[in-house]
Design an enzyme around this catalytic site. Structure first.
Site, PDB file in Angstrom:
ATOM      1  N   TYR A  98      -3.007  -4.188  11.122  1.00  0.00           N
ATOM      2  CA  TYR A  98      -3.268  -2.862  10.539  1.00  0.00           C
ATOM      3  C   TYR A  98      -4.698  -2.808   9.987  1.00  0.00           C
ATOM      4  O   TYR A  98      -5.459  -1.888  10.298  1.00  0.00           O
ATOM      5  CB  TYR A  98      -2.240  -2.588   9.431  1.00  0.00           C
ATOM      6  CG  TYR A  98      -2.503  -1.353   8.612  1.00  0.00           C
ATOM      7  CD1 TYR A  98      -2.285  -0.079   9.130  1.00  0.00           C
ATOM      8  CD2 TYR A  98      -2.968  -1.456   7.293  1.00  0.00           C
ATOM      9  CE1 TYR A  98      -2.531   1.054   8.365  1.00  0.00           C
ATOM     10  CE2 TYR A  98      -3.200  -0.324   6.522  1.00  0.00           C
ATOM     11  CZ  TYR A  98      -2.982   0.924   7.060  1.00  0.00           C
ATOM     12  OH  TYR A  98      -3.221   2.047   6.300  1.00  0.00           O
ATOM     13  N   GLY A 128       1.858  14.059   7.042  1.00  0.00           N
ATOM     14  CA  GLY A 128       2.112  12.770   6.399  1.00  0.00           C
ATOM     15  C   GLY A 128       2.116  12.916   4.883  1.00  0.00           C
ATOM     16  O   GLY A 128       1.936  14.016   4.340  1.00  0.00           O
ATOM     17  N   MET A 129       2.302  11.797   4.214  1.00  0.00           N
ATOM     18  CA  MET A 129       2.438  11.816   2.740  1.00  0.00           C
ATOM     19  C   MET A 129       1.186  12.386   2.070  1.00  0.00           C
ATOM     20  O   MET A 129       1.280  13.252   1.199  1.00  0.00           O
ATOM     21  CB  MET A 129       2.707  10.393   2.239  1.00  0.00           C
ATOM     22  CG  MET A 129       2.894  10.315   0.748  1.00  0.00           C
ATOM     23  SD  MET A 129       3.553   8.749   0.205  1.00  0.00           S
ATOM     24  CE  MET A 129       2.207   7.642   0.589  1.00  0.00           C
ATOM     25  N   LEU A 130       0.010  11.908   2.452  1.00  0.00           N
ATOM     26  CA  LEU A 130      -1.226  12.408   1.842  1.00  0.00           C
ATOM     27  C   LEU A 130      -1.540  13.823   2.328  1.00  0.00           C
ATOM     28  O   LEU A 130      -1.930  14.692   1.538  1.00  0.00           O
ATOM     29  CB  LEU A 130      -2.386  11.451   2.172  1.00  0.00           C
ATOM     30  CG  LEU A 130      -3.775  11.873   1.688  1.00  0.00           C
ATOM     31  CD1 LEU A 130      -3.798  12.065   0.172  1.00  0.00           C
ATOM     32  CD2 LEU A 130      -4.821  10.828   2.107  1.00  0.00           C
ATOM     33  N   THR A 158       0.899   3.666  10.244  1.00  0.00           N
ATOM     34  CA  THR A 158       0.766   3.159   8.878  1.00  0.00           C
ATOM     35  C   THR A 158       1.841   2.136   8.495  1.00  0.00           C
ATOM     36  O   THR A 158       1.883   1.694   7.356  1.00  0.00           O
ATOM     37  CB  THR A 158       0.797   4.336   7.870  1.00  0.00           C
ATOM     38  OG1 THR A 158       1.982   5.101   8.111  1.00  0.00           O
ATOM     39  CG2 THR A 158      -0.417   5.232   8.037  1.00  0.00           C
ATOM     40  N   ASP A 169      -2.405  14.782  19.864  1.00  0.00           N
ATOM     41  CA  ASP A 169      -2.103  13.345  19.886  1.00  0.00           C
ATOM     42  C   ASP A 169      -3.442  12.620  20.029  1.00  0.00           C
ATOM     43  O   ASP A 169      -4.033  12.589  21.109  1.00  0.00           O
ATOM     44  CB  ASP A 169      -1.175  13.008  21.061  1.00  0.00           C
ATOM     45  CG  ASP A 169      -0.785  11.534  21.061  1.00  0.00           C
ATOM     46  OD1 ASP A 169      -1.430  10.741  20.332  1.00  0.00           O
ATOM     47  OD2 ASP A 169       0.163  11.182  21.786  1.00  0.00           O
ATOM     48  N   ILE A 170      -3.894  12.060  18.912  1.00  0.00           N
ATOM     49  CA  ILE A 170      -5.255  11.505  18.906  1.00  0.00           C
ATOM     50  C   ILE A 170      -5.402  10.256  19.775  1.00  0.00           C
ATOM     51  O   ILE A 170      -6.516   9.786  19.988  1.00  0.00           O
ATOM     52  CB  ILE A 170      -5.764  11.244  17.465  1.00  0.00           C
ATOM     53  CG1 ILE A 170      -4.911  10.193  16.750  1.00  0.00           C
ATOM     54  CG2 ILE A 170      -5.833  12.539  16.672  1.00  0.00           C
ATOM     55  CD1 ILE A 170      -5.514   9.719  15.418  1.00  0.00           C
ATOM     56  N   LYS A 199      -7.833  -0.517  11.299  1.00  0.00           N
ATOM     57  CA  LYS A 199      -8.469   0.470  10.418  1.00  0.00           C
ATOM     58  C   LYS A 199      -9.969   0.183  10.282  1.00  0.00           C
ATOM     59  O   LYS A 199     -10.778   1.106  10.208  1.00  0.00           O
ATOM     60  CB  LYS A 199      -7.799   0.461   9.033  1.00  0.00           C
ATOM     61  CG  LYS A 199      -6.362   0.930   8.985  1.00  0.00           C
ATOM     62  CD  LYS A 199      -6.155   2.383   9.355  1.00  0.00           C
ATOM     63  CE  LYS A 199      -6.650   3.362   8.332  1.00  0.00           C
ATOM     64  NZ  LYS A 199      -6.308   4.772   8.698  1.00  0.00           N
TER      65      LYS A 199
HETATM   66  N1  LIG Z   1       0.068   4.970   2.424  1.00  0.00           N
HETATM   67  C1  LIG Z   1      -0.803   4.121   1.868  1.00  0.00           C
HETATM   68  O1  LIG Z   1      -0.482   3.366   0.927  1.00  0.00           O
HETATM   69  C2  LIG Z   1      -2.221   4.077   2.369  1.00  0.00           C
HETATM   70  C3  LIG Z   1      -3.128   3.183   1.771  1.00  0.00           C
HETATM   71  C4  LIG Z   1      -4.445   3.152   2.236  1.00  0.00           C
HETATM   72  C5  LIG Z   1      -4.851   3.981   3.263  1.00  0.00           C
HETATM   73  N2  LIG Z   1      -3.964   4.827   3.846  1.00  0.00           N
HETATM   74  C6  LIG Z   1      -4.417   5.679   4.955  1.00  0.00           C
HETATM   75  O2  LIG Z   1      -4.333   7.035   4.536  1.00  0.00           O
HETATM   76  C7  LIG Z   1      -3.956   7.874   5.639  1.00  0.00           C
HETATM   77  C8  LIG Z   1      -2.759   8.725   5.233  1.00  0.00           C
HETATM   78  O3  LIG Z   1      -1.694   7.865   4.856  1.00  0.00           O
HETATM   79  P1  LIG Z   1      -0.207   8.412   4.707  1.00  0.00           P
HETATM   80  O4  LIG Z   1       0.517   7.436   3.856  1.00  0.00           O
HETATM   81  O5  LIG Z   1      -0.210   9.850   4.364  1.00  0.00           O
HETATM   82  O6  LIG Z   1       0.308   8.219   6.203  1.00  0.00           O
HETATM   83  P2  LIG Z   1       1.631   8.813   6.898  1.00  0.00           P
HETATM   84  O7  LIG Z   1       2.535   9.395   5.875  1.00  0.00           O
HETATM   85  O8  LIG Z   1       2.143   7.732   7.804  1.00  0.00           O
HETATM   86  O9  LIG Z   1       1.048  10.027   7.756  1.00  0.00           O
HETATM   87  C9  LIG Z   1       0.330   9.833   8.942  1.00  0.00           C
HETATM   88  C10 LIG Z   1       0.610  11.026   9.842  1.00  0.00           C
HETATM   89  O10 LIG Z   1      -0.086  10.807  11.088  1.00  0.00           O
HETATM   90  C11 LIG Z   1       0.796  11.192  12.138  1.00  0.00           C
HETATM   91  N3  LIG Z   1       0.437  10.526  13.385  1.00  0.00           N
HETATM   92  C12 LIG Z   1       0.799   9.294  13.821  1.00  0.00           C
HETATM   93  N4  LIG Z   1       0.305   9.061  15.056  1.00  0.00           N
HETATM   94  C13 LIG Z   1      -0.395  10.168  15.415  1.00  0.00           C
HETATM   95  C14 LIG Z   1      -1.117  10.530  16.564  1.00  0.00           C
HETATM   96  N5  LIG Z   1      -1.203   9.711  17.615  1.00  0.00           N
HETATM   97  N6  LIG Z   1      -1.719  11.745  16.610  1.00  0.00           N
HETATM   98  C15 LIG Z   1      -1.615  12.599  15.557  1.00  0.00           C
HETATM   99  N7  LIG Z   1      -0.921  12.310  14.422  1.00  0.00           N
HETATM  100  C16 LIG Z   1      -0.320  11.107  14.340  1.00  0.00           C
HETATM  101  C17 LIG Z   1       2.139  10.743  11.632  1.00  0.00           C
HETATM  102  O11 LIG Z   1       3.196  11.342  12.379  1.00  0.00           O
HETATM  103  P3  LIG Z   1       4.602  10.526  12.499  1.00  0.00           P
HETATM  104  O12 LIG Z   1       5.127  10.392  11.113  1.00  0.00           O
HETATM  105  O13 LIG Z   1       5.395  11.427  13.388  1.00  0.00           O
HETATM  106  O14 LIG Z   1       4.246   9.190  13.099  1.00  0.00           O
HETATM  107  C18 LIG Z   1       2.085  11.190  10.178  1.00  0.00           C
HETATM  108  O15 LIG Z   1       2.474  12.547  10.027  1.00  0.00           O
HETATM  109  C19 LIG Z   1      -3.701   6.924   6.817  1.00  0.00           C
HETATM  110  O16 LIG Z   1      -4.823   6.938   7.655  1.00  0.00           O
HETATM  111  C20 LIG Z   1      -3.536   5.547   6.181  1.00  0.00           C
HETATM  112  O17 LIG Z   1      -3.989   4.510   7.041  1.00  0.00           O
HETATM  113  C21 LIG Z   1      -2.664   4.899   3.412  1.00  0.00           C
END
Ligand SMILES: NC(=O)c1ccc[n+]([C@@H]2O[C@H](COP(=O)([O-])OP(=O)(O)OC[C@H]3O[C@@H](n4cnc5c(N)ncnc54)[C@H](OP(=O)(O)O)[C@@H]3O)[C@@H](O)[C@H]2O)c1
Length: 289
Positions: A128, A11-13, A65, A39-40, A132
């Protein structure tokens, strides 16, 4: 040697955090897993794979997300964001590891009118945020020695986000409309990754708020992106959240106080405008190469 396992690594982070951990913990092993490796949502698979891998620390970034998408699929939101964390916590407990969970400002309703501290009571406005918050509770109650890091408004090089959306739209339109009644702190994934490393290094546990410093509205964020990237001919119009009419309600003021993080680590993340400048210069370099 410790083994650190990052789940949600593609993912992005995750794509900034894994390199940060590899360079900052050179003597340790860092594994990056995503949906192809685990797959969690699946309890047995998740517990068994974590037990077999015997990590010292599991950092759970995996999430459903898509905030508006969660309103249409509550079951899936809870399956990934809440039950996924429960399954990880069960695996972590069985091998005596530490669990770290990334959470969000959307656990709050935005009505406080001042920066939220870690002790403030969540009251999510959308599915969401509710899913969370449940994930946070599993991380804190089931895993033992859990660490929850709440952050917000992330952007980075490796995912769809507000900054890249504004840059793309600026190539297509002369006028953009952006909401001006939601306030938060844009946060660069590279800076957040460094902060996560510092919290791990300090063996921190409990809840921590981590964002870049200072805050703004999405409208101000949009204007600043265009100004710093030289797209001066594109106009930004302020609109209300009601006009935008998205499926999920969002908090109007969800600035997170990062004082606890500063006390713990001795540092403050830089102001969001400085981080954004760095991101934009690097992003332009990537586009041109
Ligand atoms: N982005 C924000 O602005 C933001 C703000 C606050 C908190 N957060 C939290 O920070 C964390 C990282 O955010 P991010 O933006 O990097 O999220 P992201 O880009 O959506 O990355 C999440 C990753 O988790 C994978 N995933 C989804 N379902 C899964 C499963 N069942 N088992 C294993 N992996 C799975 C996704 O795969 P797919 O892409 O194939 O679904 C993706 O690679 C998240 O927990 C999010 O809630 C994000």
């Amino acid at each position: 040697m410790n083994r650190l396992l990052v789940i949600g690594a593609k993912g992005m982070l995750g794509r900034d955090l894994v390199p940060e951990l590899l360079s900052s913990f050179p003597g340790d092993e860092v594994l990056g897993w995503d949906i192809d490796e685990i797959d969690i949502r699946k309890e047995h698979e998740t517990v068994a794979k974590i037990k077999r891998t015997r990590p010292a620390i599991v950092i759970n970034l995996a999430g459903h997300t898509d905030v508006d998408g969660c309103e249409l699929n509550e079951q899936e939101a809870f399956a990934v964001n809440a039950d996924g964390m429960r399954h990880i916590a069960m695996g972590v407990r069985q091998c005596g590891a530490k669990a770290i969970y990334l959470s969000t400002d959307y656990v709050f309703d935005g009505k406080k009118g001042a920066p939220y501290v870690e002790e403030d009571m969540p009251n999510p406005l959308n599915i969401y945020g509710r899913s969370k918050w449940k994930g946070e509770q599993y991380a804190m109650e089931l895993a033992g020695d859990g660490l929850v890091i709440r952050t917000q408004w992330l952007y980075g090089r490796h995912g769809k986000n507000f900054v890249t959306a504004i840059l793309r739209q600026a190539n297509e339109k002369k006028v953009l409309s952006v909401v001006n009644d939601q306030i938060g702190a844009p946060t660069y994934t590279v800076d957040l990754s460094r902060a996560i490393f510092l919290l791990i290094q300090n063996r921190a546990s409990g809840i921590f708020h981590v964002t870049n410093n200072d805050f703004c509205s999405w409208y101000e964020f949009g204007q600043t992106i265009l100004r710093l990237s030289g797209a001066k001919e594109v106009e930004v119009l302020p609109i209300s959240s009601r006009e935008l009419n998205r499926k999920a309600a969002r908090p109007s003021y969800s600035v997170l106080s990062t004082k606890k993080f500063s006390r713990e680590t001795g540092i403050e993340l830089r102001p969001w405008t400085e981080a954004l400048k760095d991101f934009l210069s690097e992003f332009k370099g990537l586009e041109q190469s």
